[in-house]
Design an enzyme around this catalytic site. Structure first.
Site, short mmCIF file in Angstrom:
data_model
loop_
_atom_site.label_atom_id
_atom_site.label_comp_id
_atom_site.label_asym_id
_atom_site.label_seq_id
_atom_site.Cartn_x
_atom_site.Cartn_y
_atom_site.Cartn_z
N LYS A 92 -17.88 13.43 0.65
CA LYS A 92 -16.52 13.55 0.11
C LYS A 92 -16.09 12.17 -0.37
CE LYS A 92 -13.53 12.74 4.14
NZ LYS A 92 -14.50 12.35 5.16
N ASP A 123 0.86 -1.17 0.00
CA ASP A 123 0.00 0.00 0.00
C ASP A 123 0.91 1.24 0.00
OD1 ASP A 123 -2.22 1.57 0.12
OD2 ASP A 123 -2.57 1.30 2.26
N THR A 161 -0.20 4.75 1.42
CA THR A 161 -0.39 5.66 2.55
C THR A 161 0.05 5.02 3.85
OG1 THR A 161 -2.27 6.65 1.40
CG2 THR A 161 -2.07 7.08 3.76
N GLU A 169 -8.66 12.53 7.13
CA GLU A 169 -9.70 13.39 7.69
C GLU A 169 -9.12 14.43 8.63
OE1 GLU A 169 -12.91 10.94 9.22
OE2 GLU A 169 -13.76 10.96 7.20
N ASN A 229 -11.40 -5.27 4.50
CA ASN A 229 -11.52 -5.78 3.14
C ASN A 229 -10.20 -6.31 2.59
OD1 ASN A 229 -14.24 -5.15 3.00
ND2 ASN A 229 -13.86 -3.09 2.21
N LYS A 256 -6.62 -6.58 -5.41
CA LYS A 256 -5.45 -7.12 -4.71
C LYS A 256 -5.44 -8.65 -4.79
CE LYS A 256 -4.85 -3.33 -1.39
NZ LYS A 256 -4.66 -2.98 0.02
#
Length: 1065
Positions: free
Chosen positions: A543, A383, A385, A486, A737, A715
């Site tokens: 958003k 990933d 982030t 956020e 998930n 994935k």
């Protein structure tokens, strides 16, 4: 954790706290529970108060099952195939009244059991502590900050936050619950998730299944989020009352296969009994328990046991199966010489040491199988982030179509909205030259908000469609809790004095939340419904991913127009171009939208999400910057050197993903100069990848290096595609998930801050969520694999040399036609324990080889027994045998009279003096060779004198190398020192060991040792030449001279480009 601290539950009432409340928690309002548990609803407990309560109430667990159990460990030392062979040898020795040999074997058994017990006991303690590290964690608010702490440290009064995928850490009285559902099947047997209601209260005698304002310990959050106060921990939780039932052990007996009516024929009972007995024998021998490598080595031990029996039969046959005591003992000694008594113990210790080292490098091993698998990883799917990047996001740009682009200046305090200049440019991002920073002039937020309704509408979405909690503490510091994305958006809203808390949590809130639709990886949006208290108007704030939001919008404001304009395809294309302009800066871009809503919200009734998230008005874009970790680029480059391909699978926009992937080296630095076909092969979106069938994916020349807008199913398909290409893949994940892909991967890598569900599906967990820690894990996996190869090679080469020496020694016959031992039984047993077991433990602690991250991944199919290892085993074993037998023959025939005497296997006499001295010489040689071979095994190819290729200490480097591993150094020194007492102390030498002290024979030992070194060094030199030539033929011989980037990405290029060095050749 202890049974010693187990509380008395005789007076405990269901629903009560550890220290009883005025009524059960479900019968009180959450405000009353907060008050009675002395919890701060904003900043939680202080660290000091939490520690005090932990001391008072004890750990938050339901007791363990005894933890490390010394009795079972001791039983394992005795009840295994290796020790069984030694016990048989002891029994045979005592049966034929060979008291000395029997006593020595007994001493070896006791020593083996004591050392094995002590080492395995420590290993179990290490593994037990690691299991506690990988146990579920909880998000608790301590000193105003959200901390991820082990569940066992949760105490009554803790303020905890829970989200989808988390395991509820204790019994929690809910304060806030948004679409919050939990799976309570473990507690109540209810198969459907239970929707919780924080505002409700119930009668004291309400059953657990109907307490909708309580989240129960060990239940799993299936949907939504919640915040609450812990009122019961440990045995006082509802799950604590049924802990005994949860600890029921499964039977090891195979079930009888029965007909539908419950009957079974006699042969089914016989089948079940046979399978149960087979399982028990396999468990006893270790061939069906443990990791694949442990099973393989247990089978090896079984094979060696068979060879030992054959060797013993050969000895008996060579002596016409006479039942004389010395022949039988010789047969026993020959059999024992093939038994690597310390093999399984050394393996256990090596694995425990490996897991402990990994913890120091921020990796927690949850599955021991992964230790073996890590060294074979060929591809890492990571990933972006928080793994490749720092996870500390800052909102840098905001674009409002009706106004222009807002920018935030440099800040070193990502949570502080008062730090960092605000500026504005009345242009869309695609028209701005971001390299020219002189255009923007700092402005105050009051100036920017003046007569700016479009900015206000944008800030409403940024602030309210947001679960982050940003606030200033009493001492002036700024704290933030929530998702990093956020938090960054909330801080941006707070820069304009639009903090969520200001509008929702004072005595007269201006906005009231009615409903929430959490972020979903399928729809890639998050929405809330709010009511403006003053006007009673209801609004939807949304958003999410730009591509999804723009198709949920049908209107947009341009310029200062009062009325919105229709959202057309041209407008959407313009928005996407602006998004790409921001993404090219490496920013993660989200879209914001809102609308007035006329519907009604009824508690307990489901709201159609699709209806809420349509006909929205587009408000703008926000660009978030998450800088790469400083070590990411270096780690990616090191992976590439190690033959590991790194793929980035991220939910971000392709532009953002491409920018960050380029920064960390997953993509080449010259991406802008590559043809479109090459770039498209390297970077794909999930939509493009998922449209391909499995056959089409398999027909791709190469799999993409970056997949953007990645969904969980993408994935899984990527892992499957890698498996079909015979790759060995590791996958990172942190969300619920991600569990399918983590389970499907060869090595699932969970994140320490991820959901408990994801961690449960993982093989290893990164405590710091850092990509560099994956490289650490791979390095440790390779190091451990290397060390296992080293001690297995040392052990088996030594066994071969002993067995060959004893078997060839059958040719030495005395006057009674009885074989004369070149090595006595006690000498053989001494070598097994002193020059084998303890140094092998030292080899298990060896540091990584200098080239460990330059070599390609290991082949797990072949495992540790590569062709190189097996050839080495034979070569070293035979070379040691030749030298030992030569030393025996030289003393006996070259400088001796060749007299083999009579009965020299049993006792010393003048006729046996030469035999005893020859035997002592052979024993000294074998002891020294075995000890030196352990040092030679530190590197299987490099010279003992040049193990550090870059060292300038040409003649003294070996001194530093032998001292580096102090355990191995002192184990070898002990072997050197202890040979002298057994050679020269009377009675011990001639009566026990059947040899005599030597004098001039040391010259033979020294010369043989020099020849041993020459032979081993020559063999290693030959191997280096062979592998160098083989690599040159394969084109891998000059890897270092070719630019790494060219080598890694050349397969993706349409045409190969040679480096300058290559052109000169």
């Amino acid at each position: 954790m202890g049974k010693k601290n187990q509380p008395s539950l005789e007076s405990h009432v269901s629903g009560q706290s550890n220290k009883p409340l005025s009524r059960p928690a479900h019968a009180l309002s959450y405000g009353q529970v907060i008050e009675e548990t002395k919890c701060d609803p904003e900043d939680g407990l202080t660290l000091a108060e939490a520690k005090s309560r932990h001391d008072e109430y004890g750990p938050n667990d339901i007791g363990n099952e005894g933890g490390v159990q010394p009795g079972k460990i001791l039983l394992r030392q005795v009840a295994n195939a290796m020790t069984l062979v030694l016990i048989l040898g002891m029994a045979v020795s005592f049966a034929i009244k060979s008291w000395i040999e029997g006593g020595v074997v007994t001493a070896i058994i006791i020593l083996n059991v004591v050392i094995g017990f002590w080492q395995e006991f420590n290993a179990e303690k290490t593994m037990s502590s690691l299991r506690s590290l990988s146990s579920p964690t909880a998000s608790a608010v301590r000193d105003g900050k959200t901390e991820t702490i082990p569940t066992v440290e949760i105490v009554p009064g803790d303020l905890v936050e829970m989200k989808s995928g988390d395991t509820v850490p204790a019994d929690v009285r809910l304060i806030e619950a948004v679409n919050f559902e939990t799976d309570e099947a473990l507690l109540t047997g209810e198969s459907l998730p239970v929707l919780k209601d924080a505002d409700a209260t119930f009668e004291d005698d309400t059953g657990p299944g109907d307490r909708l304002n309580v989240a129960f310990s060990s239940s799993t959050v299936t949907k939504g989020r919640a915040r609450g106060v812990v009122f019961a921990t440990g045995m006082y939780t509802e799950i604590g009352t049924i802990a005994a039932a949860l600890r029921q052990k499964g039977s090891r007996r195979r079930p009888v296969k029965r007909k539908p009516d419950g009957s079974a024929k006699p042969h089914r009972y016989a089948q079940a009994w046979t399978l149960t007995a087979t399982d028990a024998i396999g468990h006893f021998l270790g061939v069906n328990v443990g990791t694949p490598l442990q099973k393989k080595l247990s089978r090896l031990a079984l094979l060696l046991f068979g060879i030992a029996v054959i060797c013993a039969i050969i000895v008996m046959a060579a002596n016409s199966f006479v039942g004389e005591q010395d022949v039988i003992i010789y047969a026993v000694a020959t059999g024992l010489s093939m038994i690597p008594a310390s093999l399984i113990v050394v393996l256990t210790i090596t694995m425990a040491a490996g897991t402990k080292r990994m913890v120091e490098r921020h990796v927690i091993v949850r599955n021991l199988k992964s230790l073996e698998a890590l060294g074979a990883v060929t591809d890492i799917c990571s990933d972006k982030t928080g793994t490749l990047t720092q996870g500390k996001m800052v909102a840098k740009k905001a674009w409002i179509p009706a106004k222009g682009t807002y920018s935030v200046g440099t800040t070193d305090s990502p949570f502080n909205p008062t730090v960092g200049d605000l500026s504005f440019t009345a242009k869309p991002p695609r028209q701005i030259d971001f390299n020219n920073t002189n255009e923007d002039k700092p402005q105050t937020y009051e100036e920017l908000l003046e007569n700016n309704q479009h900015l206000v509408e944008y800030l409403k979405v940024a602030s309210l469609a947001n679960l982050a909690h940003v606030h200033e503490t009493h001492n002036g510091d700024w704290n933030a809790r929530g998702d990093p994305t956020e938090i960054a958006i909330q801080v941006f809203a707070s820069r304009f004095d639009w903090n969520r808390l200001k509008y929702m949590q004072n005595d007269n809130p201006q906005w009231k939340q009615l409903a929430e639709f959490p972020f979903d990886s399928d729809v890639k949006k998050m929405s809330v419904i709010f009511e403006e208290v003053k006007s009673g108007e209801k609004h939807v704030f949304t958003k999410g991913a730009v591509e999804r939001i723009i198709y949920s919008c049908d209107s947009i404001y341009h310029g200062d127009g009062v009325e919105p304009q229709e959202m057309t395809d041209e407008t959407r294309e313009d928005i996407l171009r602006n998004m790409e302009a921001l993404a090219s800066l490496g920013l993660r871009v989200l879209a914001l939208a809102s609308k007035r809503w006329e519907g009604t919200v009824t508690k307990g009734e489901e709201i159609d999400r699709n209806g809420v998230e349509e006909h929205l008005t587009f408000r703008g874009l926000v660009g978030l910057y998450d800088p790469p970790r400083p070590e990411s680029a270096r780690s990616v480059r090191q992976c590439q050197k190690a033959g590991i391909q790194v793929h980035m699978l991220t939910g971000d926009h392709p532009g953002t993903a491409r920018a960050i992937a380029g920064e960390v080296g997953i993509l080449p630095s010259n991406m802008s100069t590559l043809s479109k076909d090459v770039a498209d092969a390297m970077v794909m979106t999930a939509t493009q990848f998922d449209k391909l069938s499995d056959d089409e994916i398999d027909n791709l020349p190469l799999l993409p290096l970056v997949i953007a807008r990645c969904a969980p199913n993408t994935k899984v398909r990527m892992i499957d595609a890698l498996h079909r290409r015979k790759c060995f893949a590791a996958m990172t994940g942190d969300g619920v998930n991600d569990s399918p892909s983590l389970k499907r991967a060869d090595v699932g890598i969970g994140m320490g801050t991820g959901s408990d569900v994801a961690k449960d599906a993982s093989d290893i967990v990164l405590t710091d969520d850092n990509f560099a820690s994956i490289l650490n894990a791979i390095e440790e996996g390779r190091r451990m694999f290397d060390n296992i190869q080293k001690f297995v090679l040392h052990l088996l080469a030594q066994n071969i040399s002993q067995a060959c020496t004893l078997l060839i020694g059958l040719a030495f016959k005395d006057s009674s036609n009885t074989s004369v031992f070149p090595l006595s039984p006690v000498e053989v047993m001494w070598i097994i324990m002193i020059t084998s077991g303890i140094p092998d433990m030292g080899l298990g602690f060896e540091v990584a080889a200098p080239d460990i991250l330059v070599r390609p991944p290991q082949d797990l199919k072949r495992g540790i027994f590569t062709l190189e290892i097996m050839v080495d085993m034979v070569v070293y074993g035979v070379w040691v045998t030749i030298l030992c037998l030569c030393s025996f023959v030289l003393v006996l025939y070259a400088w001796g009279d060749g007299n083999l005497g009579s009965n020299c296997n049993d006792s010393y006499s003048a006729d046996c003096d030469t035999v005893f001295r020859a035997r002592a010489t052979c024993f000294a040689c074998l002891t020294w060779f075995s000890l030196f071979l352990a040092w030679q095994m530190v590197d299987l190819r490099r010279s003992f004198f040049r193990m550090q290729p870059g060292s300038k200490k040409y003649f003294t480097q070996w001194m530093f190398d032998v001292w580096r591993n102090k355990f191995l150094f002192f184990a070898i020194m002990a072997g050197f020192i202890t040979i002298f007492p057994v050679l020269y102390i009377p009675v011990i030498n001639d009566y026990v060991f059947k040899h005599k002290g030597i004098s001039w024979e040391w010259g033979i030992v020294f010369i043989a040792t020099i020849l041993f070194f020459l032979g081993v060094e020559s063999w290693k030199w030959g191997k280096r030449v062979f592998f160098r030539r083989r690599d040159a033929k394969k084109g891998t011989g000059r890897r270092g001279s070719i630019d790494l980037e060219q080598r890694v990405f050349s397969r993706y290029m349409s045409t190969g480009v040679s480096s300058d060095d290559e052109e000169k050749r």
